[in-house]
Design an enzyme around this catalytic site. Structure first.
Site, PDB file in Angstrom:
ATOM      1  N   LEU A  18       0.812  -1.221   0.000  1.00  0.00           N
ATOM      2  CA  LEU A  18       0.000   0.000   0.000  1.00  0.00           C
ATOM      3  C   LEU A  18       0.843   1.267   0.000  1.00  0.00           C
ATOM      4  O   LEU A  18       0.328   2.365  -0.168  1.00  0.00           O
ATOM      5  CB  LEU A  18      -0.901   0.037   1.236  1.00  0.00           C
ATOM      6  CG  LEU A  18      -2.113  -0.875   1.233  1.00  0.00           C
ATOM      7  CD1 LEU A  18      -2.938  -0.640   2.486  1.00  0.00           C
ATOM      8  CD2 LEU A  18      -2.958  -0.614  -0.002  1.00  0.00           C
ATOM      9  N   ASP A  74      12.803  -0.472   1.479  1.00  0.00           N
ATOM     10  CA  ASP A  74      12.285   0.737   2.130  1.00  0.00           C
ATOM     11  C   ASP A  74      13.410   1.605   2.703  1.00  0.00           C
ATOM     12  O   ASP A  74      13.270   2.824   2.799  1.00  0.00           O
ATOM     13  CB  ASP A  74      11.302   0.367   3.250  1.00  0.00           C
ATOM     14  CG  ASP A  74       9.898   0.163   2.684  1.00  0.00           C
ATOM     15  OD1 ASP A  74       9.514   0.936   1.793  1.00  0.00           O
ATOM     16  OD2 ASP A  74       9.217  -0.777   3.115  1.00  0.00           O
ATOM     17  N   GLU A 144       8.580   1.754  10.964  1.00  0.00           N
ATOM     18  CA  GLU A 144       7.575   1.140  10.095  1.00  0.00           C
ATOM     19  C   GLU A 144       7.584  -0.364  10.332  1.00  0.00           C
ATOM     20  O   GLU A 144       8.615  -1.014  10.202  1.00  0.00           O
ATOM     21  CB  GLU A 144       7.945   1.445   8.635  1.00  0.00           C
ATOM     22  CG  GLU A 144       7.053   0.759   7.627  1.00  0.00           C
ATOM     23  CD  GLU A 144       7.570   0.902   6.185  1.00  0.00           C
ATOM     24  OE1 GLU A 144       8.501   1.703   5.939  1.00  0.00           O
ATOM     25  OE2 GLU A 144       7.052   0.178   5.327  1.00  0.00           O
ATOM     26  N   ASP A 151      -1.030 -10.716  10.648  1.00  0.00           N
ATOM     27  CA  ASP A 151       0.007 -11.714  10.363  1.00  0.00           C
ATOM     28  C   ASP A 151       0.536 -12.260  11.687  1.00  0.00           C
ATOM     29  O   ASP A 151       0.785 -11.494  12.622  1.00  0.00           O
ATOM     30  CB  ASP A 151       1.221 -11.083   9.654  1.00  0.00           C
ATOM     31  CG  ASP A 151       0.882 -10.560   8.267  1.00  0.00           C
ATOM     32  OD1 ASP A 151      -0.195 -10.899   7.766  1.00  0.00           O
ATOM     33  OD2 ASP A 151       1.710  -9.811   7.715  1.00  0.00           O
ATOM     34  N   GLU A 153       3.478 -13.523  12.137  1.00  0.00           N
ATOM     35  CA  GLU A 153       4.889 -13.157  12.296  1.00  0.00           C
ATOM     36  C   GLU A 153       5.104 -11.803  12.944  1.00  0.00           C
ATOM     37  O   GLU A 153       6.104 -11.577  13.625  1.00  0.00           O
ATOM     38  CB  GLU A 153       5.557 -13.136  10.918  1.00  0.00           C
ATOM     39  CG  GLU A 153       5.803 -14.517  10.371  1.00  0.00           C
ATOM     40  CD  GLU A 153       6.410 -14.480   8.986  1.00  0.00           C
ATOM     41  OE1 GLU A 153       6.206 -13.492   8.270  1.00  0.00           O
ATOM     42  OE2 GLU A 153       7.094 -15.446   8.639  1.00  0.00           O
ATOM     43  N   THR A 195     -10.967  -1.223   5.887  1.00  0.00           N
ATOM     44  CA  THR A 195     -10.289  -0.402   6.895  1.00  0.00           C
ATOM     45  C   THR A 195     -10.882  -0.665   8.277  1.00  0.00           C
ATOM     46  O   THR A 195     -10.161  -0.821   9.269  1.00  0.00           O
ATOM     47  CB  THR A 195     -10.416   1.104   6.538  1.00  0.00           C
ATOM     48  OG1 THR A 195      -9.752   1.310   5.303  1.00  0.00           O
ATOM     49  CG2 THR A 195      -9.816   1.995   7.606  1.00  0.00           C
ATOM     50  N   GLN A 196     -12.230  -0.732   8.333  1.00  0.00           N
ATOM     51  CA  GLN A 196     -12.869  -0.995   9.630  1.00  0.00           C
ATOM     52  C   GLN A 196     -12.361  -2.304  10.228  1.00  0.00           C
ATOM     53  O   GLN A 196     -12.018  -2.379  11.409  1.00  0.00           O
ATOM     54  CB  GLN A 196     -14.394  -1.101   9.458  1.00  0.00           C
ATOM     55  CG  GLN A 196     -15.059   0.180   8.993  1.00  0.00           C
ATOM     56  CD  GLN A 196     -16.537  -0.051   8.731  1.00  0.00           C
ATOM     57  OE1 GLN A 196     -17.178  -0.874   9.369  1.00  0.00           O
ATOM     58  NE2 GLN A 196     -17.102   0.690   7.788  1.00  0.00           N
ATOM     59  N   CYS A 385      27.998  -3.357 -11.860  1.00  0.00           N
ATOM     60  CA  CYS A 385      28.351  -4.616 -11.217  1.00  0.00           C
ATOM     61  C   CYS A 385      28.340  -5.774 -12.216  1.00  0.00           C
ATOM     62  O   CYS A 385      29.314  -5.954 -12.944  1.00  0.00           O
ATOM     63  CB  CYS A 385      27.463  -4.847 -10.003  1.00  0.00           C
ATOM     64  SG  CYS A 385      28.212  -5.983  -8.821  1.00  0.00           S
ATOM     65  N   HIS A 511      27.908  -0.076  -6.920  1.00  0.00           N
ATOM     66  CA  HIS A 511      26.496   0.224  -7.192  1.00  0.00           C
ATOM     67  C   HIS A 511      26.227   1.712  -6.971  1.00  0.00           C
ATOM     68  O   HIS A 511      25.824   2.122  -5.882  1.00  0.00           O
ATOM     69  CB  HIS A 511      25.590  -0.602  -6.279  1.00  0.00           C
ATOM     70  CG  HIS A 511      25.532  -2.042  -6.659  1.00  0.00           C
ATOM     71  ND1 HIS A 511      24.632  -2.530  -7.572  1.00  0.00           N
ATOM     72  CD2 HIS A 511      26.289  -3.089  -6.281  1.00  0.00           C
ATOM     73  CE1 HIS A 511      24.816  -3.828  -7.739  1.00  0.00           C
ATOM     74  NE2 HIS A 511      25.828  -4.193  -6.962  1.00  0.00           N
ATOM     75  N   GLU A 513      23.809   3.447  -7.907  1.00  0.00           N
ATOM     76  CA  GLU A 513      22.393   3.780  -7.712  1.00  0.00           C
ATOM     77  C   GLU A 513      22.037   4.019  -6.245  1.00  0.00           C
ATOM     78  O   GLU A 513      21.110   4.759  -5.932  1.00  0.00           O
ATOM     79  CB  GLU A 513      21.493   2.692  -8.311  1.00  0.00           C
ATOM     80  CG  GLU A 513      21.493   1.331  -7.608  1.00  0.00           C
ATOM     81  CD  GLU A 513      22.566   0.367  -8.113  1.00  0.00           C
ATOM     82  OE1 GLU A 513      23.606   0.868  -8.607  1.00  0.00           O
ATOM     83  OE2 GLU A 513      22.382  -0.858  -7.998  1.00  0.00           O
TER      84      GLU A 513
HETATM   85  N1  GLN Z   1      27.024 -11.797  -9.665  1.00  0.00           N
HETATM   86  C1  GLN Z   1      28.097 -10.862  -9.677  1.00  0.00           C
HETATM   87  C2  GLN Z   1      29.000 -11.021  -8.475  1.00  0.00           C
HETATM   88  O1  GLN Z   1      28.653 -11.682  -7.543  1.00  0.00           O
HETATM   89  C3  GLN Z   1      27.562  -9.441  -9.747  1.00  0.00           C
HETATM   90  C4  GLN Z   1      26.802  -9.029  -8.524  1.00  0.00           C
HETATM   91  C5  GLN Z   1      25.932  -7.832  -8.715  1.00  0.00           C
HETATM   92  O2  GLN Z   1      25.631  -7.435  -9.849  1.00  0.00           O
HETATM   93  N2  GLN Z   1      25.485  -7.229  -7.634  1.00  0.00           N
HETATM   94  O3  GLN Z   1      30.087 -10.511  -8.439  1.00  0.00           O
END
Ligand code: GLN
Length: 535
Positions: A18, A74, A144, A151, A153, A195-196, A385, A511, A513
C-alpha cells in the site's frame, strides 16, 4: 540536554504494497523539514536474517547501506526522501531479534528464567529501537512495521510497540495505521469496510491508532472519512487521504496540506515552530524539477529481474534523478535479457543502454551480447556490477579475440576467466552476508572519464559482489583500448572500466544507484543521461 525522543509507529492493514514506506518516509520528511532530527527504522518480521538471500523478483531490490547491510528496499526510500545515509541497524528482522535472545540465553543472562516471547523477545525489540533513538540523539524516530496487521509473524513486534506506548507515555508515541479505501470503478463509492476490519484487528491486540493514512485512487471523500473516523475511533481531522500522485515525492506536501504536521506536533506537545521556509524552498525545487519534463530520453534497461519494477527501484530512481536534474524525461523500457535471444536490433532505437546488477548464469549471454552491441553501435552504455563484469567478458570475446572469455560465475571451467571469484571468497561457504559489501574507497585516475565525472581522485561507493576482473588480462585489455580508470585496495581490484574511443562506455564494479538522491543524482547516472541526450 537531550530532549526526549518521540516515536511514530506505522502499521499496515488490508494488504501489502500500500505504500507504508512512502507514508513513513513522507512523515519523516515533514519532520525533517520542520527542523527535527529524524530517522526511520524498518521492521521486517520474516525469518531471514536480512534481505540479502531473498529473490528480488519476489521481494524487490536488496538495498545496500554504507556499512554493508543488505536491507529491505524501504531503507532506500528513507535515504532518498531524507537525503541521509541510514545504518544497517535500522532494518530489524525476526531472525536478528531471536539470535540476540538465544545468544543471551546461552551466555546465561537469563539464568533461572523461562525465556519467553513476552517479556524477553519484546524487551529485545524495544531495546533495539531505543538504542537507535538515543544513540543517534534523535528528536523523532519513525518505525515502520512490515507486513499486515493480523500476520502471525508480526505479533511480537506489534506487542513490543504497544508496550512502548505504555512505557514512553502517550504524548511520546503516535500510531499511524495505513489502510486502503478501494472503489470498484473509477467513480464508485470508496469502501471503508476493509479499513474498519483492519482497525478492529489492531485494537484486538491492544493498539488504538492515533492517525489513519488511507490509500485511495481519488482524494478520500468526506463521507468515507467520516465513516472511518467513527469506526476507528479516530477524529475526522486525524484521517488523512493518501491518494494517487504523479510522483511519490509529492506525498509529503499532500499530507502537509491536510494538516498532518500540526496534528503530530500537537500530540507530541511540541511548541514554538521555527520558520522553515528555506527548507521548503529547497525541497519544493527538488520536487518541481520532476514535473513538466517534455524532452524524452529513451533508455533500455537490459537485466535479469526486470519483471518486477521494484527489483531495480534504486536504478530506476537514479535514472529519473539524473533526468530531472538536466530537464529530461527519462523513459525506461525494461528488457528481459533472457528473452533477447540474439535479436538485438530492437536496441538500436534507444538513446542509451543500462545493464544493472545480477547473479547467476540465466540470461547472462543476452547481457554479454547487449554490452557488445552498445560498444559496436556507439550507444551510451552504463554497466553496473554484473553489467561491468559482462562488458569485460564481451570485450574479451569480441575485441581481444578470447572466444570463450567468461565469468567463472557463468562458466566455471572457461579457459579465459576474465571475471573470477574474489580471492577471499574462495573458502567462504555461507551464502548469507558473505559478499563484498558496503562502501569502500576507490581511487580514480586523472584524465579519464571517471575523473571527469567524479571530479576527485578518491570516492566511496557501495559494493555487493563475489566476482571481479581478473588482472591477468589487464595488459591485454589496455592494449586493445579498454581503460581501467578506477581501482581499490592498492590496485588489487578494478572498479571502473571505460572505452575512451566510444561516445560513452562506462562500467562500474560498485552500485552507484544507492548513492543517488532526488536533486542530487549520482554522477555516473547524470553523465550517462547527458551522453544519452546528445545526438
Ligand atoms: N554476480 C556478480 C557477483 O557476484 C555481480 C553481482 C551484482 O551485480 N550485484 O560478483
Amino acid at each position: 540536554m537531550q530532549t526526549e525522543t518521540k516515536y511514530i509507529f506505522v502499521t499496515g492493514g488490508v494488504m501489502s504494497g500500500l505504500g507504508k514506506g512512502v507514508v513513513s518516509s513522507s512523515i519523516a520528511k515533514l519532520l525533517q523539514l520542520s527542523n527535527q532530527k529524524v530517522s526511520c527504522v524498518k521492521i521486517d518480521p520474516y525469518l531471514n536474517y536480512d534481505a540479502g538471500t531473498m529473490n528480488p523478483i519476489a521481494h524487490g531490490e536488496v538495498f545496500v547501506t554504507d556499512d554493508g547491510g543488505e536491507c529491505d528496499m524501504d531503507i532506500g526510500n528513507y535515504e532518498r526522501f531524507l537525503n541521509q545515509s541510514i545504518p544497517r541497524t535500522h532494518n530489524i528482522t525476526t531472525a536478528q531479534i531471536y539470535s540476540t535472545v538465544i545468544e543471551a540465553e546461552r551466555r546465561g543472562e537469563y539464568l533461572g528464567a523461562c525465556v519467553q516471547i513476552i517479556p524477553h523477545v519484546t524487551d529485545a525489540i524495544k531495546e533495539r529501537i531505543r538504542k537507535i533513538a538515543k544513540g543517534e540523539g534523535l528528536d523523532v524516530l519513525v518505525v515502520e512495521c512490515g507486513g499486515t496487521v493480523g500476520d502471525i509473524e508480526s505479533l511480537p513486534f506489534l506487542e513490543a510497540l504497544r508496550q512502548m506506548r505504555l512505557e514512553e507515555g502517550s504524548s511520546n508515541v503516535i500510531f499511524v495505521h495505513v489502510t486502503l479505501a478501494p472503489s470498484l470503478d473509477v467513480v464508485g463509492e470508496q469502501k471503508t469496510k476493509p479499513t474498519q476490519h483492519s482497525v478492529q484487528e489492531l485494537r484486538r491486540i491492544g493498539i488504538q491508532p492515533d492517525l489513519m493514512a488511507v490509500r485511495c485512487s481519488r482524494p478520500l471523500e468526506t463521507s468515507a472519512k467520516r465513516k472511518i473516523s467513527l469506526f476507528s475511533n479516530v477524529s475526522e481531522r486525524d484521517v488523512f487521504s493518501c491518494h494517487d500522485a504523479e510522483s511519490i515525492l509529492m506525498v509529503p506536501q499532500m499530507l502537509y496540506d491536510q494538516g498532518i504536521i500540526d496534528v503530530i506536533f500537537k500530540k507530541f506537545g511540541k511548541m514554538g515552530l521555527v520558520n522553515t521556509s528555506a527548507n521548503w524552498d529547497k525541497w519544493n525545487s527538488v520536487v518541481n524539477s520532476f514535473s513538466n519534463l517534455h524532452d524524452q530520453v529513451r533508455i533500455a534497461m537490459v537485466g535479469k529481474y526486470v519483471k518486477l519494477a521494484d527489483s531495480y527501484v534504486s536504478v530506476n530512481q537514479a535514472l529519473k534523478h539524473a533526468g530531472a536534474k538536466i530537464g529530461k524525461n527519462v523513459v525506461i523500457d525494461w528488457i528481459d535479457s533472457e528473452e533477447l535471444d540474439g535479436n538485438l536490433d530492437n536496441l538500436a532505437q534507444y538513446n542509451g543502454i543500462i545493464v544493472p546488477g545480477g547473479f547467476g548464469e540465466r540470461g547472462a549471454e543476452g547481457i554479454i551480447s547487449t554490452a557488445n552491441f552498445a560498444r559496436e553501435k556507439n550507444i551510451p552504455y552504463l554497466g553496473i556490477c554484473f553489467g561491468f563484469q559482462l562488458a569485460a567478458v564481451a570485450f574479451g570475446r569480441y575485441v581481444c579475440g578470447l572466444a570463450d572469455a567468461n565469468s567463472t560465475e557463468i562458466n566455471p571451467s572457461t579457459q579465459n576467466p576474465v571475471i573470477d571469484l574474489l580471492p577471499e571468497q574462495k573458502f567462504i561457504e555461507n551464502k548469507g552476508g558473505s559478499l563484498r559489501l558496503g562502501a569502500n574507497e576507490i581511487k580514480v585516475e586523472d584524465n579519464t572519464l571517471g575523473f571527469r565525472l567524479y571530479k576527485s581522485n578518491t570516492i566511496f561507493k557501495r559494493h555487493r559482489h563475489r566476482y571481479e576482473f581478473n588482472q591477468k588480462y589487464l595488459e591485454m585489455f589496455n592494449k586493445h583500448g579498454l581503460l581501467f580508470s578506477g581501482y581499490s585496495d592498492s590496485r588489487k581490484r578494478m572498479e571502473i572500466l571505460e572505452i575512451p574511443s566510444h561516445k560513452f562506455y562506462l562500467g562500474v564494479q560498485f552500485h552507484p544507484e544507492f548513492n543517488s538522491r532526488p536533486g542530487y543524482p549520482e554522477e555516473s547516472f547524470e553523465a550517462f543521461i547527458r551522453a544519452s541526450s546528445t545526438a
